[in-house]
Design a protein around this motif. Structure first.
Motif, mmCIF file in Angstrom:
data_model
loop_
_atom_site.group_PDB
_atom_site.id
_atom_site.type_symbol
_atom_site.label_atom_id
_atom_site.label_comp_id
_atom_site.label_asym_id
_atom_site.label_seq_id
_atom_site.Cartn_x
_atom_site.Cartn_y
_atom_site.Cartn_z
ATOM 1 N N LYS A 1 62.196 31.116 46.520
ATOM 2 C CA LYS A 1 61.693 30.783 48.025
ATOM 3 C C LYS A 1 62.617 29.839 48.799
ATOM 4 O O LYS A 1 62.835 29.955 49.974
ATOM 5 C CB LYS A 1 60.407 30.285 48.412
ATOM 6 N N ASP B 1 64.876 30.995 51.135
ATOM 7 C CA ASP B 1 64.258 31.612 52.666
ATOM 8 C C ASP B 1 64.484 30.567 53.672
ATOM 9 O O ASP B 1 64.333 30.592 54.883
ATOM 10 C CB ASP B 1 62.747 31.684 52.756
ATOM 11 N N VAL B 2 64.810 29.129 53.131
ATOM 12 C CA VAL B 2 65.097 28.299 54.037
ATOM 13 C C VAL B 2 66.371 27.456 54.121
ATOM 14 O O VAL B 2 66.619 26.599 54.544
ATOM 15 C CB VAL B 2 63.995 26.953 53.941
ATOM 16 N N GLU C 1 52.120 33.484 52.353
ATOM 17 C CA GLU C 1 53.521 33.436 52.912
ATOM 18 C C GLU C 1 53.888 32.071 52.919
ATOM 19 O O GLU C 1 55.086 32.014 53.390
ATOM 20 C CB GLU C 1 53.446 34.279 54.066
ATOM 21 N N GLY D 1 55.606 28.697 52.762
ATOM 22 C CA GLY D 1 56.919 28.517 51.896
ATOM 23 C C GLY D 1 56.659 27.318 50.410
ATOM 24 O O GLY D 1 57.431 27.581 49.728
ATOM 25 N N ASN E 1 59.993 23.794 49.677
ATOM 26 C CA ASN E 1 60.870 24.046 50.684
ATOM 27 C C ASN E 1 61.081 23.287 51.759
ATOM 28 O O ASN E 1 62.104 23.057 52.357
ATOM 29 C CB ASN E 1 60.091 25.599 51.397
ATOM 30 N N ASN F 1 58.706 30.223 57.674
ATOM 31 C CA ASN F 1 57.828 29.954 56.334
ATOM 32 C C ASN F 1 56.590 29.228 56.541
ATOM 33 O O ASN F 1 56.016 28.619 55.539
ATOM 34 C CB ASN F 1 58.729 29.212 55.408
#
Length: 243
Positions: free
Chosen positions: A110, A113-114, A159, A161, A165, A191
């Motif tokens: 994850k 994603d960031v 979902e 984050g 994150n 996120n």
């Protein structure tokens, strides 16, 4: 020396059960030393993770007595004993591979994603102690997964984050030599940062004393003030302390 009963939740890929081991400990015996002793001298089938044994790698995180999430290498067994025993199980919110070994990839992947890495600006600015103080604690994150494990938000938002994150978002967002700037706030919004209920479990459990929930709150407040974060979250709790 003191004799205690160590209960371990086992899993072999198909079934779960609990095994019990009688071990001797002293004032300085850590949980990871107990697990290693069991593996080496009693039951070589017991699986767990351990590497640095210095609270640096984060791989030995486990859940004890049904409530606390700890690093086994830095926690003394004496602190954990309740009525002569300690119950050890894998961390939560992740899949169990075998016994105490869990799939850390569920939260590590994850991080992509960031964009949880440093994106340098073209021209570096001088960095002074007061600059480092803005994100000094966040650099201590060892990706152990304790905050991810203890977070209740995943029960209602898969979902989300996760605390890890957003600690990374905060760390690089506060670095004046990071090129992404407010793009990191938009990534936090993507996120589902507003799903955070501000229970502060992550902050209380973090073995490195990182103010995780405070970081999330700062990102949220800034993002909403700037109009970058528009979605409404889970609402959190009613007091300013997050309870």
């Amino acid at each position: 020396m003191e004799s205690v009963n160590i209960k371990v939740k086992r899993f072999d890929g198909n079934r779960e059960w609990i095994d019990e081991y009688r071990v001797d400990i002293d004032e300085r015996t850590t949980l990871v030393e107990v697990l290693m002793n069991i593996h080496d001298n009693v039951d070589p089938t017991l699986s767990f993770r351990v590497q640095c044994r210095a609270a640096i790698c984060g791989t030995c995180a486990v859940k004890v007595n049904g409530e606390r999430h700890i690093l086994a290498c830095k926690t003394k067994v004496k602190e954990l004993v309740k009525e002569g025993e300690v119950f050890v199980e894998p961390i939560s919110n992740v899949d169990v591979i075998k016994d105490l070994v869990t799939d850390h990839g569920q939260f590590l992947y994850k991080l992509k994603d960031v964009k949880a890495w440093f994106e340098p600006v073209e021209e570096f600015q001088p960095v002074y102690p007061e600059d480092l103080q803005k994100f000094d604690k966040e650099t201590d994150c060892i990706l152990c997964g304790v905050c991810y494990s203890i977070c209740p938000v995943f029960e209602m938002d898969k979902e989300f984050g996760g605390p890890i994150n957003f600690v990374k978002v905060f760390r690089f967002w506060k670095d004046k030599n990071d090129a992404l700037g407010d793009e990191r706030i938009a990534l936090a919004d993507k996120n589902h940062i507003t799903s955070c209920v501000h229970c502060k479990y992550c902050t209380f459990a973090c073995p490195k004393q990182i103010p995780v929930e405070q970081d999330i709150m700062q990102i949220e407040f800034y993002g909403k003030q700037k109009g970058i974060i528009k979605q409404q979250g889970g609402g959190g709790f009613s007091t300013p302390f997050g309870f």
